[in-house]
Design a protein around this motif. Structure first.
Motif, PDB file in Angstrom:
ATOM      1  N   SER A 300       0.824  -1.194   0.000  1.00 43.76           N
ATOM      2  CA  SER A 300       0.000   0.000   0.000  1.00 43.76           C
ATOM      3  C   SER A 300       0.867   1.256   0.000  1.00 43.76           C
ATOM      4  O   SER A 300       0.551   2.247  -0.635  1.00 43.76           O
ATOM      5  CB  SER A 300      -0.921  -0.066   1.219  1.00 43.76           C
ATOM      6  N   VAL A 301       1.966   1.220   0.762  1.00 45.66           N
ATOM      7  CA  VAL A 301       2.879   2.365   0.788  1.00 45.66           C
ATOM      8  C   VAL A 301       4.271   1.916   0.345  1.00 45.66           C
ATOM      9  O   VAL A 301       4.877   1.041   0.972  1.00 45.66           O
ATOM     10  CB  VAL A 301       2.991   2.981   2.199  1.00 45.66           C
ATOM     11  N   LEU A 302       4.727   2.499  -0.734  1.00 46.65           N
ATOM     12  CA  LEU A 302       6.114   2.296  -1.172  1.00 46.65           C
ATOM     13  C   LEU A 302       6.780   3.662  -1.148  1.00 46.65           C
ATOM     14  O   LEU A 302       6.389   4.564  -1.882  1.00 46.65           O
ATOM     15  CB  LEU A 302       6.155   1.724  -2.594  1.00 46.65           C
ATOM     16  N   ASP A 303       7.729   3.842  -0.269  1.00 45.08           N
ATOM     17  CA  ASP A 303       8.435   5.119  -0.190  1.00 45.08           C
ATOM     18  C   ASP A 303       9.932   4.866  -0.251  1.00 45.08           C
ATOM     19  O   ASP A 303      10.535   4.417   0.722  1.00 45.08           O
ATOM     20  CB  ASP A 303       8.055   5.841   1.118  1.00 45.08           C
ATOM     21  N   VAL A 304      10.499   5.103  -1.411  1.00 42.37           N
ATOM     22  CA  VAL A 304      11.952   4.970  -1.551  1.00 42.37           C
ATOM     23  C   VAL A 304      12.531   6.314  -1.979  1.00 42.37           C
ATOM     24  O   VAL A 304      13.525   6.380  -2.697  1.00 42.37           O
ATOM     25  CB  VAL A 304      12.336   3.853  -2.545  1.00 42.37           C
ATOM     26  N   SER A 305      11.893   7.404  -1.525  1.00 43.65           N
ATOM     27  CA  SER A 305      12.364   8.714  -1.956  1.00 43.65           C
ATOM     28  C   SER A 305      13.711   9.072  -1.337  1.00 43.65           C
ATOM     29  O   SER A 305      14.147   8.471  -0.363  1.00 43.65           O
ATOM     30  CB  SER A 305      11.326   9.808  -1.659  1.00 43.65           C
ATOM     31  N   LEU A 306      14.343  10.067  -1.942  1.00 42.36           N
ATOM     32  CA  LEU A 306      15.612  10.616  -1.468  1.00 42.36           C
ATOM     33  C   LEU A 306      16.708   9.560  -1.371  1.00 42.36           C
ATOM     34  O   LEU A 306      17.351   9.385  -0.345  1.00 42.36           O
ATOM     35  CB  LEU A 306      15.409  11.315  -0.117  1.00 42.36           C
ATOM     36  N   ASN A 307      16.877   8.819  -2.437  1.00 40.46           N
ATOM     37  CA  ASN A 307      17.993   7.882  -2.549  1.00 40.46           C
ATOM     38  C   ASN A 307      18.729   8.171  -3.847  1.00 40.46           C
ATOM     39  O   ASN A 307      18.593   9.271  -4.392  1.00 40.46           O
ATOM     40  CB  ASN A 307      17.458   6.443  -2.501  1.00 40.46           C
ATOM     41  N   ARG A 308      19.471   7.220  -4.323  1.00 41.95           N
ATOM     42  CA  ARG A 308      20.188   7.432  -5.575  1.00 41.95           C
ATOM     43  C   ARG A 308      19.803   6.357  -6.589  1.00 41.95           C
ATOM     44  O   ARG A 308      20.635   5.823  -7.300  1.00 41.95           O
ATOM     45  CB  ARG A 308      21.693   7.439  -5.287  1.00 41.95           C
ATOM     46  N   LEU A 309      18.526   6.018  -6.572  1.00 36.12           N
ATOM     47  CA  LEU A 309      18.051   4.933  -7.430  1.00 36.12           C
ATOM     48  C   LEU A 309      18.025   5.372  -8.888  1.00 36.12           C
ATOM     49  O   LEU A 309      17.632   6.503  -9.199  1.00 36.12           O
ATOM     50  CB  LEU A 309      16.661   4.489  -6.974  1.00 36.12           C
ATOM     51  N   LYS A 310      18.455   4.454  -9.744  1.00 31.30           N
ATOM     52  CA  LYS A 310      18.505   4.731 -11.180  1.00 31.30           C
ATOM     53  C   LYS A 310      17.579   3.781 -11.921  1.00 31.30           C
ATOM     54  O   LYS A 310      17.018   2.870 -11.332  1.00 31.30           O
ATOM     55  CB  LYS A 310      19.934   4.513 -11.686  1.00 31.30           C
ATOM     56  N   GLY A 311      17.508   3.981 -13.193  1.00 28.43           N
ATOM     57  CA  GLY A 311      16.803   3.010 -14.026  1.00 28.43           C
ATOM     58  C   GLY A 311      15.544   3.568 -14.635  1.00 28.43           C
ATOM     59  O   GLY A 311      15.049   4.617 -14.236  1.00 28.43           O
TER      60      GLY A 311
END
Ligand SMILES: *[C@@H]1O[C@H](CO)[C@@H](O)[C@H](O)[C@H]1NC(C)=O
Ligand SMILES: *[C@@H]1O[C@H](CO)[C@@H](O)[C@H](O)[C@H]1NC(C)=O
Ligand SMILES: *[C@@H]1O[C@H](CO)[C@@H](O)[C@H](O)[C@H]1NC(C)=O
Ligand SMILES: *[C@@H]1O[C@H](CO)[C@@H](O)[C@H](O)[C@H]1NC(C)=O
Ligand SMILES: *[C@@H]1O[C@H](CO)[C@@H](O)[C@H](O)[C@H]1NC(C)=O
Ligand SMILES: *[C@@H]1O[C@H](CO)[C@@H](O)[C@H](O)[C@H]1NC(C)=O
Ligand SMILES: *[C@@H]1O[C@H](CO)[C@@H](O)[C@H](O)[C@H]1NC(C)=O
Ligand SMILES: *[C@@H]1O[C@H](CO)[C@@H](O)[C@H](O)[C@H]1NC(C)=O
Ligand SMILES: *[C@@H]1O[C@H](CO)[C@@H](O)[C@H](O)[C@H]1NC(C)=O
Ligand SMILES: *[C@@H]1O[C@H](CO)[C@@H](O)[C@H](O)[C@H]1NC(C)=O
Ligand SMILES: *[C@@H]1O[C@H](CO)[C@@H](O)[C@H](O)[C@H]1NC(C)=O
Length: 593
Positions: A300-311
């Motif tokens: 329900s909640v996916l929060d992966v903000s403020l990282n260095r994720l690419k793609g």
């Protein structure tokens, strides 16, 4: 009818005749209870039997609060009952924790949440053989957890959240192998988590957010196979996140935020079918989002903000209702499946492109690039196409248009009453906007209040500006655009109007957030109440900044610290009352100086 009355009368009479049928608290326990209540700062009316009334009749008892409960065990002898459950919540009791609790030897549950109790944790309590659940959340308890508590044989649930406890976690706590719930969040604990805690394999719920621990997240947490909820907001610990944690099969609520270290998603996650909340925010994650995340049907909640994720975005079979991906390095075209009106999506601060013609009510593209810049101007104010240039903006956050008049002049503050949602990029009719992201995780996610009003009288100058405020669970960014370049004076006006001090326990709330101006951290761990010396009082922060690309950005961010549930659940995150920004060429003096 008459017969029925007679019957009732005789039943009542019978009860008066046979006192054995009514419950009586054991004499010694009643005496002890009176002492316990006195130690906690109130007076017990001992002439009302607590087992009979099922509550404690105490002095300065606040009516209407259903937070006072006594449960007794009256078997086998009803004339000598024993207290098994004692609940006194939200009474703002001003005394200390009572060591005399040991004189209620049959007590199984103690709940003193939201009082104003001080003092230290009595080491004597650990001898209470039946006590299995303790909640002392939201009090003023100081000192360390006593080593003696390691022999608390029957303890299964312990919450010490939101107190002033300090020191190291004693290794002895690892003896509590039957503990299932351990909540130590919002205290001042330091040091490493001792290796001996590895033995607490029955834990299902472990929360230690908002402390100042050191060292890495211990590997052994990945061995607590029953863990369902793990909450590590701003613990002070560092990554990497042990791989074992990602493989805990029962885990359905994982929250780690605001942590250093090198972190990655593993290739494989076993939680595909039951993970509900996955929050890995601001934890220096690199690599890409594994496709399996988009297959988690209950997420329900996916929060992966403020990282260095690419793609790029792969095909996305399931989009969580709250999907926060802001502040990464994601690129490519956003697939149509993510642009669903019923979802709250934050894609701000990435390098993604999207089909502009889509209705984007709850979708936040602030700071992203757009395929069709001409129509996307408001969604993409970083490259605005400005017809006019402005020298200032004034915002009455969360409120209506107001005009402030004083001897130096008249000042118009624009209203900002567009309520917004868990993901909003709002652009005003003039030259400012806001970008707001986040969900109050443990509240009704459907009914958040992003704008609030004062609930008691405010007496500062220009109180119109402070009667409303905007708040956000995680991130609140105000920006001015189409500004003439040059030096600006920015003033941020705050007053704590959500946490009030009309009851003592409420004043224990600690709202702590960080303030960035033009991307630079200017005020870390900012606490309105502390700076203003109380609730409902104003505090203004002022700074001079340079505007070089016609944009001015004020970012307020909750970095996981402070309390989250005082006076009630979901009281945290940034809050602001008003903003003004003026070009230095304007010699307007502001009424707040
Ligand atoms: C204690 O409670 C009884 C019964 O409600 C009441 O009559 C009495 O006045 C109370 N005593 C005090 C000191 O409040
Ligand atoms: C723990 O509590 C149970 C009842 O809930 C009791 O039977 C048992 O004796 C207690 N354990 C100890 C060590 O006292
Ligand atoms: C754990 O609980 C079991 C069963 O309730 C009990 O027999 C055992 O003594 C407890 N162990 C400890 C260390 O408390
Ligand atoms: C704790 O775990 C042990 C096995 O590791 C188990 O025997 C025991 O019953 C558990 N205690 C509780 C209270 O679940
Ligand atoms: C946290 O602990 C570190 C030492 O490990 C110390 O330098 C720092 O000042 C502490 N921070 C706070 C907010 O107490
Ligand atoms: C985790 O558990 C396994 C098997 O029980 C054990 O071999 C390993 O040493 C444990 N790891 C830690 C860090 O406790
Ligand atoms: C972030 O992770 C990288 C490796 O991916 C590492 O080199 C860097 O030191 C980390 N930064 C912090 C602040 O932990
Ligand atoms: C943003 O994405 C575009 C292609 O979509 C690419 O050409 C550009 O280099 C990217 N910019 C950055 C800063 O990564
Ligand atoms: C505030 O004033 C503007 C015009 O300056 C108007 O468009 C807007 O509707 C007003 N807002 C409120 C809440 O009255
Ligand atoms: C808010 O503050 C204003 C100004 O002091 C006051 O007039 C108003 O009654 C307050 N609102 C509430 C609900 O107390
Ligand atoms: C803060 O407020 C308290 C009373 O609430 C007062 O005694 C104290 O002097 C104030 N401190 C400052 C620095 O204004």
């Amino acid at each position: 009818m008459l017969q029925w009355r007679l019957l009732r009368l005789s039943l009542i009479t019978m009860c008066f005749l046979c006192p054995l049928t009514s419950a009586h608290l054991d004499r010694q326990e009643l005496v002890a209870l009176a002492k316990i209540v006195r130690t906690m700062g109130a007076t017990l009316n001992s002439s009302v039997d607590p087992c009979e009334s099922k509550t404690l009749v105490i002095s300065d008892s606040k009516p209407g609060l259903d937070q006072n409960k006594v449960v007794c065990n009256c078997h086998p002898n009803p004339s000598t009952c024993h207290i098994t459950i004692l609940v006194l919540r939200m009474y703002s009791l001003p005394g200390t924790l009572p060591p005399q609790l040991v004189d209620l030897p049959y007590l199984e549950e103690l709940d003193l949440t939201r009082n104003y109790l001080e003092g230290t944790l009595p080491k004597e309590w650990a001898t209470m053989k039946f006590l299995r659940s303790i909640s002392l959340a939201a009090n003023r308890i100081t000192g360390e957890i006593p080593r003696e508590w390691g022999s608390f044989t029957n303890l299964t649930s312990l919450s010490l959240e939101a107190n002033r406890l300090s020191g190291n976690i004693p290794a002895e706590l690892g003896n509590l192998v039957n503990l299932t719930v351990l909540i130590l969040s919002s205290n001042k604990f330091v040091g490493n988590l001792p290796e001996k805690l590895a033995a607490m394999k029955n834990l299902t719920d472990f929360r230690i957010s908002g402390n100042n621990f050191s060292g890495s997240i211990p590997q052994f947490i990945g061995n607590w196979t029953r863990l369902k909820r793990l909450e590590l907001y701003a613990t002070g610990l560092e990554g990497p996140i042990p791989n074992g944690i990602f493989h805990l099969e029962a885990l359905n609520d994982l929250r780690i935020t605001d942590m250093n270290g090198a972190n990655f998603f593993p290739e494989y996650l076993p939680h595909k079918d039951y993970m509900k909340n996955l929050v890995l925010r601001n934890v220096n994650m690199s690599g890409s989002i594994p496709p399996i995340i988009w297959e988690m049907k209950k997420l329900s909640v996916l929060d992966v903000s403020l990282n260095r994720l690419k793609g790029n975005f792969p095909s996305i079979p399931h989009v969580p209702e709250f999907t926060f991906l802001g502040g990464n390095m994601l690129s490519g075209t956003v697939p149509d499946s993510i642009l669903d009106e019923d979802k709250y999506i934050d894609l701000s601060y990435n390098n993604v492109t999207w089909p502009c013609q889509k209705n984007t009510v709850n979708i936040n593209f602030y700071g992203c690039s757009s395929q069709t810049a001409s129509s996307g101007i408001h969604q993409c104010p970083s490259k605005p196409n400005c017809k006019n240039k402005y020298h200032s903006f004034h915002i009455n956050c969360g409120g209506e248009n107001v005009t402030i008049t004083d001897n130096s002049g008249k000042f118009s503050y624009d209203g900002d009453d567009y309520v917004g949602s868990a993901s909003t990029n709002y652009v005003s009719g003039s030259n400012w906007g806001y970008s707001s992201t986040g969900v109050y995780m443990d509240n009704d996610k459907k009914a958040p209040m992003f704008t609030i009003s004062n609930s008691s009288k405010l007496s500062m100058d220009c109180s119109e500006l402070y009667m409303t405020a905007r708040r956000a669970p995680t991130s609140l960014i105000y920006y001015g655009f189409c500004l003439e370049n040059g030096e600006y004076t920015v003033r941020l006006h705050f007053a704590e109007i959500e946490i009030t001090d009309n009851e003592a326990y409420r004043s224990l709330g600690q709202r702590i957030f960080d303030i960035y101006i033009q991307g630079k951290l200017e005020w870390k761990d900012f606490n309105i109440m502390e700076e203003a010396n109380g609730t409902g009082k104003p505090v203004t922060k002022q700074i001079n900044v340079a505007v070089t690309d016609n944009m001015l950005e004020i970012r307020l961010y909750w970095a996981g610290k402070g309390t989250t549930s005082i006076p009630k659940k979901g009281t945290y995150g940034p809050l602001i009352s008003a903003i003004s920004a003026c070009h230095s060429m304007l010699s307007i003096s502001d009424p707040f100086l």
